[in-house]
Write a protein that holds these residues in place. Structure first.
Motif, short mmCIF file in Angstrom:
data_model
loop_
_atom_site.label_atom_id
_atom_site.label_comp_id
_atom_site.label_asym_id
_atom_site.label_seq_id
_atom_site.Cartn_x
_atom_site.Cartn_y
_atom_site.Cartn_z
N GLY A 168 29.40 22.43 12.75
CA GLY A 168 28.71 23.15 11.69
C GLY A 168 27.34 22.62 11.33
N VAL A 169 26.67 21.96 12.29
CA VAL A 169 25.34 21.39 12.01
C VAL A 169 24.36 22.49 11.62
N MET A 170 23.58 22.24 10.58
CA MET A 170 22.56 23.17 10.11
C MET A 170 21.19 22.73 10.64
N SER A 171 20.26 23.69 10.75
CA SER A 171 18.91 23.35 11.20
C SER A 171 17.90 24.21 10.47
N TRP A 188 13.53 21.89 13.75
CA TRP A 188 14.06 20.67 14.35
C TRP A 188 14.50 19.65 13.31
N ARG A 189 14.77 20.10 12.11
CA ARG A 189 15.45 19.28 11.11
C ARG A 189 16.92 19.67 11.17
N PHE A 190 17.77 18.67 11.32
CA PHE A 190 19.21 18.91 11.45
C PHE A 190 19.95 18.13 10.36
N TRP A 191 20.97 18.76 9.77
CA TRP A 191 21.71 18.07 8.72
C TRP A 191 23.16 18.54 8.68
N LEU A 192 23.98 17.71 8.04
CA LEU A 192 25.39 18.02 7.87
C LEU A 192 25.57 18.81 6.58
N PRO A 193 26.13 20.02 6.66
CA PRO A 193 26.28 20.83 5.45
C PRO A 193 27.26 20.20 4.47
#
Length: 214
Positions: A168-171, A188-193
């Motif tokens: 479920g990685v968000m970008s 290209w910023r990726f984060w954990l929801p």
């Protein structure tokens, strides 16, 4: 993971490496003790203007300089830079030597040495704020100018990738990057929801000559 295996794991495009770094733990051991951060937010930065994947948001876009030298490889090291005349930020260098690419460590959760991290971030009101943002993350870990080029070989610094890629990685667009590199063309910023340690998105703000990065 052994250092040689880590280097091989990092020998990839940063846009592929960055989401794989989510959930990884970066640990810095100093005479004061060890602090470990589980990464929850990372940004990818590609290469210089004459590379296969030019990135106008990258520090290396205009070519090699003493400041960005570590970005050019080999992978498996930290690229640490000073910004806004007051903060340090840290990147994991990845890709083949010469590609000048890396992943900015934007935020994370303290999973080891929380007492030491609190002493370094005495102004933080809550533990979720200890490493919420790239400058706070380096402060909590005790990373400074002298760590530019440090190897992630398990000595002072150890990077342990997660056992499995996070689900479920968000970008989205990168934070605070001026010009084309900060647009939706570079998500290209990726984060954990759902992670409270993830920093708030902010577009680039106009900077005066005095406030520009050195």
């Amino acid at each position: 993971m052994e250092f040689e295996d880590l280097v091989r794991w990092l020998l990839r495009d940063p846009v592929s490496v960055a989401p794989d770094l989510l959930g990884a733990v970066l640990t810095h051991t100093t005479p004061e003790g060890a602090v470990g951060v589980r990464l929850t937010e990372v940004e990818a930065y590609r290469g210089h203007r004459d590379s296969e994947h030019p990135d106008p948001g990258s520090h290396s876009y205009n070519g090699r300089t003493p400041r960005n030298e570590v970005m050019w490889g080999p992978p498996g090291r930290l690229y640490v830079y000073f910004t806004y005349g007051m903060h340090f930020c840290a990147n994991v260098v990845c890709g083949p030597a010469g590609s000048s690419s890396g992943c900015l460590l934007r935020a994370g959760e303290i999973v080891e040495g929380i007492g030491l991290a609190r002493s370094r971030r005495a102004t933080a009101r809550k533990d979720v704020d200890l490493a919420r943002g790239p400058a706070r993350l380096t402060q909590a870990l005790g990373i400074g100018r002298g760590d530019d080029g440090a190897a992630l070989d398990g000595g002072r610094f150890r990077l342990e990738p997660p056992a499995h890629r996070a689900a479920g990685v968000m970008s989205g667009p990168r934070v605070g990057v001026a010009g084309a590199g900060g647009s939706a063309d570079y998500p290209w910023r990726f984060w954990l929801p759902g992670e409270p340690t993830v920093s708030a998105y902010r577009p680039a703000a106009p900077r005066s000559r005095r406030s520009r990065e050195p």
